[in-house]
Design a protein around this motif. Structure first.
Motif, PDB file in Angstrom:
ATOM      1  N   LEU A   1       3.902  80.139  57.045  1.00 48.70           N
ATOM      2  CA  LEU A   1       4.851  79.533  57.969  1.00 48.70           C
ATOM      3  C   LEU A   1       5.032  78.030  57.766  1.00 48.70           C
ATOM      4  O   LEU A   1       5.775  77.399  58.512  1.00 48.70           O
ATOM      5  N   GLY A   2       4.346  77.465  56.806  1.00 45.20           N
ATOM      6  CA  GLY A   2       4.548  76.064  56.507  1.00 45.20           C
ATOM      7  C   GLY A   2       3.373  75.176  56.852  1.00 45.20           C
ATOM      8  O   GLY A   2       2.359  75.622  57.379  1.00 45.20           O
ATOM      9  N   GLY A   3       3.528  73.895  56.525  1.00 46.27           N
ATOM     10  CA  GLY A   3       2.517  72.894  56.817  1.00 46.27           C
ATOM     11  C   GLY A   3       2.965  72.043  57.997  1.00 46.27           C
ATOM     12  O   GLY A   3       4.156  71.731  58.123  1.00 46.27           O
ATOM     13  N   PHE A   4       2.017  71.653  58.826  1.00 42.13           N
ATOM     14  CA  PHE A   4       2.330  70.930  60.055  1.00 42.13           C
ATOM     15  C   PHE A   4       1.380  69.745  60.211  1.00 42.13           C
ATOM     16  O   PHE A   4       0.210  69.830  59.842  1.00 42.13           O
ATOM     17  N   ASP A   5       1.879  68.656  60.783  1.00 44.41           N
ATOM     18  CA  ASP A   5       1.031  67.506  61.070  1.00 44.41           C
ATOM     19  C   ASP A   5       0.135  67.767  62.274  1.00 44.41           C
ATOM     20  O   ASP A   5      -0.974  67.250  62.351  1.00 44.41           O
ATOM     21  N   ASP A   6       0.618  68.560  63.216  1.00 46.12           N
ATOM     22  CA  ASP A   6      -0.088  68.824  64.465  1.00 46.12           C
ATOM     23  C   ASP A   6      -0.577  70.282  64.496  1.00 46.12           C
ATOM     24  O   ASP A   6       0.233  71.197  64.314  1.00 46.12           O
ATOM     25  N   PRO A   7      -1.872  70.518  64.729  1.00 47.40           N
ATOM     26  CA  PRO A   7      -2.357  71.895  64.761  1.00 47.40           C
ATOM     27  C   PRO A   7      -1.737  72.724  65.890  1.00 47.40           C
ATOM     28  O   PRO A   7      -1.562  73.934  65.754  1.00 47.40           O
ATOM     29  N   ALA A   8      -1.350  72.071  66.989  1.00 49.54           N
ATOM     30  CA  ALA A   8      -0.718  72.802  68.094  1.00 49.54           C
ATOM     31  C   ALA A   8       0.648  73.351  67.675  1.00 49.54           C
ATOM     32  O   ALA A   8       1.015  74.472  68.033  1.00 49.54           O
ATOM     33  N   GLU A   9       1.398  72.565  66.897  1.00 49.07           N
ATOM     34  CA  GLU A   9       2.689  73.040  66.385  1.00 49.07           C
ATOM     35  C   GLU A   9       2.493  74.224  65.448  1.00 49.07           C
ATOM     36  O   GLU A   9       3.242  75.196  65.504  1.00 49.07           O
ATOM     37  N   ALA A  10       1.483  74.125  64.596  1.00 47.57           N
ATOM     38  CA  ALA A  10       1.180  75.223  63.678  1.00 47.57           C
ATOM     39  C   ALA A  10       0.758  76.463  64.459  1.00 47.57           C
ATOM     40  O   ALA A  10       1.168  77.586  64.143  1.00 47.57           O
TER      41      ALA A  10
END
Length: 107
Positions: A76-85
Motif C-alpha cells: 500500500l505504499g510508504g508513509f511518513d506517519d505510522p498512523a497513516e500507514a
C-alpha cells in the motif's frame, strides 16, 4: 446447533466478539474457514509501529503498509506517519475481508 441451527458441511462457527468468556449466542454465526480466519486475523498483535500491517522500512526511511489476502501481498505504499500507514492497511482489510468485524467497528 441449538443457537445457529444445522452447520452445513465445510462451514464452522465463528464467535464475532472474540471474547473467550462471552456466552451470548447472538455473537455466533456460520462461516467458512476463510471468513473465520479474517475475523481472527483482526486480533493479530501489531509490531513496533503499533499498527497491524505496518512495519519500518529502513532503506526508504518510511513506514510501509501491506495486507495479505488469498496468499497475495497488497503493498500500500510508504508513509511518513505510522498512523497513516495503519489507516491505509485497515481500509484495505475492509475492502478485501468480508468478516473483519474489529476493523469495521473502528470506522
Amino acid at each position: 446447533m441449538i443457537h445457529v441451527g444445522e452447520i452445513p458441511p465445510g462451514k464452522e462457527i465463528d464467535h464475532r466478539c472474540r471474547n473467550r468468556s462471552c456466552v451470548n449466542p447472538e455473537h455466533l454465526r456460520i462461516v467458512t474457514t476463510k471468513q473465520n480466519s479474517e475475523n481472527r486475523a483482526t486480533e493479530s498483535v501489531a509490531g513496533k509501529s503499533g499498527y497491524r500491517g505496518v512495519h519500518w522500512h529502513a532503506q526508504s526511511g518510511k513506514w510501509r503498509a501491506g495486507v495479505m489476502h488469498h496468499g497475495v501481498h497488497h503493498y500500500l505504499g510508504g508513509f511518513d506517519d505510522p498512523a497513516e500507514a495503519g489507516e491505509a492497511a485497515r481500509l484495505k482489510r475492509l475492502e478485501l475481508f468480508t468478516h473483519n468485524d474489529i476493523d469495521r467497528r473502528a470506522s
